[in-house]
Scaffold this active site. Structure first.
Site, short mmCIF file in Angstrom:
data_model
loop_
_atom_site.label_atom_id
_atom_site.label_comp_id
_atom_site.label_asym_id
_atom_site.label_seq_id
_atom_site.Cartn_x
_atom_site.Cartn_y
_atom_site.Cartn_z
N GLU A 175 -2.08 -114.78 -13.00
CA GLU A 175 -0.77 -114.67 -13.63
C GLU A 175 -0.26 -113.23 -13.67
O GLU A 175 0.90 -112.97 -13.41
CB GLU A 175 -0.86 -115.24 -15.06
CG GLU A 175 0.43 -115.20 -15.87
CD GLU A 175 1.53 -116.08 -15.29
OE1 GLU A 175 1.25 -116.90 -14.41
OE2 GLU A 175 2.69 -115.91 -15.73
N ASP A 176 -1.14 -112.30 -13.98
CA ASP A 176 -0.68 -110.94 -14.27
C ASP A 176 -0.96 -109.89 -13.21
O ASP A 176 -0.47 -108.77 -13.30
CB ASP A 176 -1.34 -110.43 -15.58
CG ASP A 176 -0.85 -111.21 -16.79
OD1 ASP A 176 0.20 -111.85 -16.67
OD2 ASP A 176 -1.52 -111.17 -17.84
#
Ligand code: MN
Length: 730
Positions: free
Chosen positions: A80-81
């Site tokens: 996600e990051d």
């Protein structure tokens, strides 16, 4: 103070305690990998980002999950990051880990907030459906727990929205998964931000009474321990104040101040065996005064989430009531860590039927799943028969798996479906036969000048609801008027020729006439006359001779054998117009009132018989109904008539089933759940106690025929502890 070292050390310590053989080098590689990927990120409090995945992994080890889950927890924010990819993680840490990280990422991206209370259950189901692997849910709960613990660094707006989501989704999920400890912590932190004043009131009260409370708890604890040691029961006893949120809820529910609140103290006695639990109970009741009606045996009848303990409320010498919970160590682990603890016990072992039951009930399974497969793969596939999608306004719609925008449109409203000209999925134009995925946002494009559904839609759509509505449209919009016109002119033509209409529905002659006319059914023929494909004159001309022949044969029969029953002599017109009422045709009687007997509630497909009542038309019974057994007695015989089901599209019929079951918790829920999966219309569901530890349920619902009824009956029979399912006989 949260530091890398503290989390890392605690994680490793817990891990080596319950899984001594863990490959620590592999764990270290994941820590290094995540640390490296997140190195440019900081937490809101300014600390290095790695603290968060490390803390989540630490919680996951406290739950007792396996190495793969710990690795996935360490890597859970990488996709996600950061620039980490599924492929890379799969290459370095294996497919299972990569899939779990992917699963957590999906949940992170989805939005589980809704303002509608009614949507919560669907949101939770969607959460489960999207997770696929129970470990993904547990990692996500650990993730949320750590985020809640560090909530003070978020903006006030974010605090509120995250805490709401926690109350709506995560705490109930933790509860359903039996993870009491985590549930309490989530609730208490959420309350602190959602109702800061109430929270502070309770906290300051508890702080102010701390010494007093502790003195009280020590006294009670001492008394219990003294007694149990004296009788050589090996036990651990401790007292606690119930958690803040539960105190808050009690105050709300009972509309009381903290001072007035009944039992905020709870004591736990943890022992080695079940017999000891009951022994301890005896001693507690001997030591203190029992509060009547407050004893609960969750050992013999566990809660639906498999919680087990004995609960009793007693009053000590100071007149203060308190609750005592008595349980074994295994029950204690399960109460604290729920599904995770259970899963820990079963690691590497075979799942048996009872375990499966447990997990199934925990997750409120909505369909039958294979027990062995289920436990071994730890897949959450009970919602595989449903897909959950959003309206643009965020309402959730649940549809059968494989549903398309067509199904969605008709689920919203038949008007939307009938005027649909296209659809957008996640804001992009999509084909209306695209299968929907969990979490899709659907928008239906409509137009007033839409021509209505196409016949193909009937084969594309997956839901019965859509299919029925599309069929209705065809029947209604065009066919209905065609059929009505056609029937009127056909009947007029028959009358002009002096022919009785009744013979068209004669079970023998009817099909013969249709064959002559080259139609499969009368509706089609009427429709054909209606739109002009055939004239009424021509149609009647083709069947006139057959009808006359049949009439003659019938008259001969009548003269030889006097009819048992006649309609009133002056109703010749009515007699010729014999037709079905409520889907039932009564032999030799036309348009009379038809009622379905309440005693046996027949449905189409049942063998039936009619009884001419005094003033209420014909009541229809099942042939095997006890109330029909006198039908051959001379006084009654003339009032029994032959009836049969008309071959028309049936309206639903109301019927009842009676269940006989062994009493247990959650049975009503199981029955209700099963009824929802059958998608019939449930009208009533009642339960009552029967002698001998049994209970009875009466289920009233609508079905279209006996086949559907039997299917439901079989489904109900398959519910554990259901002994028998009978057709209703009032
Ligand atoms: Mn996270």
């Amino acid at each position: 103070m949260e530091t890398f070292e503290v989390h890392y050390r605690e994680m490793c310590a817990t891990l080596s305690q319950y899984m001594p053989g863990t490959d620590m080098a592999l764990i270290d590689r994941a820590v290094d990998y995540a640390n490296n990927k997140h190195k440019l990120q900081k937490r809101k409090d300014g600390s290095p980002y790695i603290i968060h995945p490390l803390a989540v992994a630490k919680i996951v080890t406290e739950m007792g999950l396996d190495t793969d889950a710990v690795l996935a927890a360490l890597l859970h924010d990488c996709i996600e990051d950061t620039d980490a990819s599924h492929e890379e993680i799969e290459k370095l840490f294996g497919q299972a880990v990569a899939e779990m990280v992917e699963g957590v990422t999906k949940l992170t991206r989805a939005n589980f907030s809704s303002t509608e209370q009614a949507q919560m259950e669907n949101l939770r189901k969607m959460f489960m459906a999207m997770s696929k692997d129970i470990r993904v849910v547990l990692i996500k709960i650990a993730d949320r727990l750590h985020n809640m613990r560090t909530m003070q660094y978020q903006t006030p707006a974010k605090q509120i929205s995250k805490c709401r989501e926690t109350m709506d989704i995560y705490a109930p999920l933790a509860h359903r998964l039996g993870m009491q400890k985590i549930k309490w912590e989530l609730e208490d932190i959420a309350l602190r931000y959602l109702e800061p004043e109430a929270y502070e009131d309770i906290m300051s009260y508890l702080r102010a009474h701390k010494e007093q409370d502790e003195a009280f708890m020590n006294t009670i604890q001492g008394k219990i321990m003294e007694r149990l040691n004296g009788v050589n029961i090996h036990s651990t006893t401790y007292g606690r104040i119930k958690h803040v949120y539960s105190i808050y809820r009690k105050m709300q529910a009972q509309d009381k101040s903290l001072e007035e609140l009944y039992d905020v103290y709870a004591f736990r006695v943890i022992v080695d065996s079940i017999p000891d639990c009951y022994n301890v109970l005896g001693h507690i009741h001997d030591l203190f005064n029992l509060v009547p009606g407050r004893f609960k045996d969750y050992i013999s009848t566990p809660k639906p989430n498999m919680y087990q303990s004995l609960h009793t409320t007693v009053i000590g010498s100071q007149g203060i009531p308190f609750e005592v919970q008595i349980r074994t160590w295994e029950m204690h682990e399960i109460a604290e860590y729920g599904v995770a603890a259970h899963w820990k016990y079963k690691q590497g072992g075979e799942g048996n039927e009872k375990d499966f039951e447990w997990v199934r009930r925990l997750l409120e399974s909505q369909q039958d799943t294979d027990a062995e497969d289920y436990l071994q793969s730890l897949k959450i596939d009970m919602f595989d028969d449903e897909v959950f999608v959003f309206t643009p306004k965020g309402r959730i719609v649940s549809l059968p798996a494989g549903s398309t925008p067509i199904d969605f449109a008709y689920a919203i409203h038949s008007g939307v479906g009938n005027s649909m000209i296209g659809a957008k999925i996640n804001n992009r134009i999509a084909n209306i036969d695209t299968p929907l995925k969990n979490g899709d946002i659907l928008e239906i494009l409509t137009s007033k000048s839409a021509k209505g559904p196409s016949r193909d839609w009937l084969t594309i759509c997956k839901s019965n609801q859509a299919r029925t509505k599309i069929k209705q449209w065809f029947k209604k919009e065009k066919r209905e008027e065609n059929v009505a016109h056609g029937r009127a002119s056909f009947e007029a033509e028959m009358r002009r020729n002096g022919l009785p209409l009744s013979l068209t529905i004669d079970p023998e002659l009817g099909p013969q006439l249709l064959k002559k006319l080259s139609f499969d059914n009368w509706e089609d023929m009427y429709a054909a006359i209606g739109y002009g494909g055939l004239t009424a004159v021509k149609a009647v001309g083709r069947i006139r001779d057959d009808i006359n022949r049949a009439l003659k044969a019938q008259q001969n029969e009548r003269t030889q054998q006097p009819a048992v029953l006649r309609t009133s002599p002056d109703s010749e017109a009515v007699k010729n117009n014999r037709h079905a009422v409520n889907g039932v045709v009564v032999e030799d009687i036309d348009s009379c009132m038809i009622k379905f007997a309440k005693c046996c509630t027949p449905v189409p497909g049942d063998d039936i018989i009619g009884f001419i009542t005094k003033g209420f038309g014909v009541s229809v019974h099942r042939n095997d109904c006890p109330n029909t057994k006198n039908r051959h007695e001379p006084i009654q015989a003339a009032r029994w008539v032959r009836v049969y089901w008309a071959n028309q599209e049936a309206q639903p019929f109301e019927t009842t089933l009676e269940l006989e079951c062994i009493t247990r918790d959650g049975l009503l829920l199981d029955v209700a759940t099963m009824m929802t999966t059958t998608r019939v219309r449930l009208k009533e569901l009642n339960g009552k106690d029967l002698p001998g530890g049994k209970s009875g349920f009466t289920v009233k619902f609508e079905v279209k025929d006996v086949t559907e009824l039997e299917a439901i009956r079989n489904k109900l029979r398959s519910i554990p502890d259901v002994i028998e399912v009978r057709r209703g006989q009032n």
